[in-house]
Design a protein around this motif. Sequence first.
Motif, PDB file in Angstrom:
ATOM      1  N   LEU A 141      66.732  43.837  61.560  1.00  8.49           N
ATOM      2  CA  LEU A 141      65.587  44.601  61.087  1.00  8.49           C
ATOM      3  C   LEU A 141      64.765  43.771  60.092  1.00  8.49           C
ATOM      4  N   VAL A 142      65.420  43.104  59.173  1.00 12.39           N
ATOM      5  CA  VAL A 142      64.705  42.247  58.217  1.00 12.39           C
ATOM      6  C   VAL A 142      63.987  41.115  58.950  1.00 12.39           C
ATOM      7  N   ARG A 143      64.607  40.560  59.980  1.00 11.27           N
ATOM      8  CA  ARG A 143      63.941  39.527  60.777  1.00 11.27           C
ATOM      9  C   ARG A 143      62.654  40.077  61.379  1.00 11.27           C
ATOM     10  N   ARG A 144      62.703  41.290  61.902  1.00 10.82           N
ATOM     11  CA  ARG A 144      61.502  41.916  62.471  1.00 10.82           C
ATOM     12  C   ARG A 144      60.454  42.186  61.392  1.00 10.82           C
ATOM     13  N   LEU A 145      60.895  42.615  60.217  1.00  8.87           N
ATOM     14  CA  LEU A 145      59.964  42.836  59.113  1.00  8.87           C
ATOM     15  C   LEU A 145      59.232  41.540  58.760  1.00  8.87           C
ATOM     16  N   ASP A 146      59.951  40.419  58.828  1.00  7.78           N
ATOM     17  CA  ASP A 146      59.371  39.121  58.476  1.00  7.78           C
ATOM     18  C   ASP A 146      58.549  38.501  59.597  1.00  7.78           C
ATOM     19  N   LYS A 147      59.029  38.596  60.825  1.00  2.00           N
ATOM     20  CA  LYS A 147      58.418  37.863  61.948  1.00  2.00           C
ATOM     21  C   LYS A 147      57.375  38.656  62.721  1.00  2.00           C
ATOM     22  N   THR A 148      57.563  39.966  62.857  1.00  4.39           N
ATOM     23  CA  THR A 148      56.633  40.761  63.671  1.00  4.39           C
ATOM     24  C   THR A 148      56.238  42.059  62.963  1.00  4.39           C
ATOM     25  N   PRO A 149      55.750  41.961  61.732  1.00  4.30           N
ATOM     26  CA  PRO A 149      55.410  43.189  61.008  1.00  4.30           C
ATOM     27  C   PRO A 149      54.315  43.997  61.702  1.00  4.30           C
ATOM     28  N   GLN A 150      53.476  43.355  62.484  1.00  2.04           N
ATOM     29  CA  GLN A 150      52.401  44.061  63.196  1.00  2.04           C
ATOM     30  C   GLN A 150      52.941  45.012  64.258  1.00  2.04           C
ATOM     31  N   ASP A 151      54.191  44.858  64.667  1.00  2.81           N
ATOM     32  CA  ASP A 151      54.811  45.741  65.649  1.00  2.81           C
ATOM     33  C   ASP A 151      55.441  46.982  65.025  1.00  2.81           C
TER      34      ASP A 151
END
Length: 172
Positions: A141-151
């Motif tokens: 989840l943190v990876r997604r927050l960092d890498k693809t916040p627009q999603d």
Amino acid sequence: MALDEVVALYDADGEVCGAAPRSVVRADNLRHAASSVVVRDGVGRVYVHRRTTTKDVYPGLLDLAAGGVVLAGEDPADGAVREVDEELGVHGVPLEPCGVQDYADEVTRYRAFRFVVTWGGPIRWQPEEVSWGEWVTVAELVRRLDKTPQDLVPDSVAVWGPLVRSWLDAPA
């Protein structure tokens, strides 16, 4: 969800100051309150879900919290119980309060009443609000927050991001 529910309005001090139909709250971006519930499992993973493309706010984005507007006369904790049951079928387990956090952008302005719940049962999506979902580790989840916040739904990122990041080093 009723199409024109009556929503509690909140002032800048976080106090109830009136009520308005949901359509007016959305059209005029009135300050209101919402419940926001992160669902975790027994090993600490977080349930994320895709909002349907018919949602009135942030359609089609990935969300890390279930929730919704606090209705007129409704206690925010009761609203949280109602919303997490409606959206994900999570029920009969205690919600842990995680404080309040204010959020505002050009689409919505509200006071988020945050809760975490640990759930070991099946997830049942509300078809009008959730198109799919999955369990992810906090690290993912943190990876997604960092890498693809627009999603991701921006208000959930704002009100939960720092707390979710703190879970990286904490035991489940």
